[in-house]
Design an enzyme around this catalytic site. Sequence first.
Site, PDB file in Angstrom:
ATOM      1  CG  HIS A   1       3.872   8.698  -5.118  1.00  0.00           C
ATOM      2  ND1 HIS A   1       4.810   8.073  -4.654  1.00  0.00           N
ATOM      3  CD2 HIS A   1       3.099   9.652  -4.291  1.00  0.00           C
ATOM      4  CE1 HIS A   1       4.916   8.571  -3.432  1.00  0.00           C
ATOM      5  NE2 HIS A   1       4.020   9.403  -3.241  1.00  0.00           N
TER       6      HIS A   1
ATOM      7  CG  ASP B   1       7.410   6.722  -6.350  1.00  0.00           C
ATOM      8  OD1 ASP B   1       6.822   7.460  -7.110  1.00  0.00           O
ATOM      9  OD2 ASP B   1       6.874   6.242  -5.011  1.00  0.00           O
TER      10      ASP B   1
ATOM     11  CB  SER C   1       5.447  11.424  -1.135  1.00  0.00           C
ATOM     12  OG  SER C   1       4.946  10.245  -0.491  1.00  0.00           O
TER      13      SER C   1
END
Length: 495
Positions: A118, A148, A222
């Site tokens: 993402h 992901d 992230s």
Amino acid sequence: MTPRGLPLRLFISTAIMVLMAWTPVHADDVSANKSGLVRGLLATVVNLSVRKDEAKSPASIAASTGASTGASTGASTGSSANGAGATTPAADAGQNIKSYGGSGFVIDPSGLIVTNYHVVEDAFEIMVGFSDGQVLPGKMLNASRLADLAIVKVETTKPLASAHWGDSDAVQVGDQVFAMGNPLGVGMSVTAGIVSALNRDIQNSPYDDLIQTDAAINHGNSGGPLFNMQGLVVGVNSAIISPTQGSSGVGFALPSNSARFVFDQLRSYGWVRPGWVGVKIQRVTREIADALGLAAPEGSIVSWVMPTGPAQKAGLVIGDVILRFDGSAPTDDRALLRDIAHTQAGNTITLSVWRDGHELSVPVTADVWPRDQWDARDAPTPVLRPKLPIPPDLGLGLAALDTEEKAKSGLGDDLSGVVVKSVVPYSDPAIRGIASGDVILRVQDKQVATPDDVLSGISAARTSRREFVLMLILPKKRDVPGPKWFALRLGTAGD
């Protein structure tokens, strides 16, 4: 005599030697060891700056901004390179180009970087920043939407410092861990905490098995690593749950064993290439167990069997309850799905099945998940680099600097310049803070006195195939005396 019949003299001598050899461990020593460990890993962690055309890619809005209402954030970036968790404005009035920041880590010295999908989803530009200040362009090689996870490649002339995978199956609740990354775009940061829980399901995918930690994870973390105290990667920081935009101590990381499996498959085959038996399953709840007459809610019930699939060929039927996979009881339906996915095609597994009040063993030979079906769920979406029309004047309205304006600017008689009369909203100069009333003193290495001088300098930089042009500008409003250099985008590198 002393214990065990040792002579007193020998016993005392031995005790003294033991005491002399024993060195107490002080808190300062432990702290120094930790800081040394962290410093040694800094070079393996990277900051990612990406640009996305969200007008053409609605998915990137959901994937990059994340949620801040207490729901799990499928993306924990949502922060721009300028920090504060804000997106940068569009590059021009006709585009919706926004910049975001994320994290990653080098896992192979050749320049392979692991991050969350993402972070780079829908990105037409990826820039990778290292701890030594070096910035290199990156390219997404392969990715898995469901996991992901993405692999980004940078070209390098020398081997890069790389992190090493740890064993996430050995992680226990209460273990000390620390996260590294680029929270809120402020730059490389380190936070520490413990493992709060294991096997968390935040419904990001059917395979969720996340490590929960109270080490602060914010937007921008992230894709960064979660290290154990041996300096090994035990997780990939992926999501947070928070009632605010910031960390509330509930962060989640993809376990390293799952991440390593996906990485190895993507690197070897270009896709995850999971094992497949052709069944749909769901967890046996207390209510389902009662309806089936099971003593306890255990196993996974088969809700569908794919025609001509391996499970059907092996004799599995709808309503079977799978209790064990090759002799081991999966913790839940998600664990069973992971076991199947990790099975190499051609290998035969034994499923212990409860049917009609009896338990039986069913051997099933796994196949490869049909590629077209898997790609529909998991393949990364292709991204085309948008055309970013940048006008010859970069969106700057210019005029010669008259005597009055020169006096207001405080320029001496020996200096010349060109005054900025207007700036097109959302243009690159506007994004970088150039405003009406600023005075351009130089373009590249040459002084300017007229608007034509500025345009000629911009044109010359374009002719040289430069991506940016350098301008020395005296801001109208300035906190610190003196001019400032600005690098303004020309758009020649693929734009």
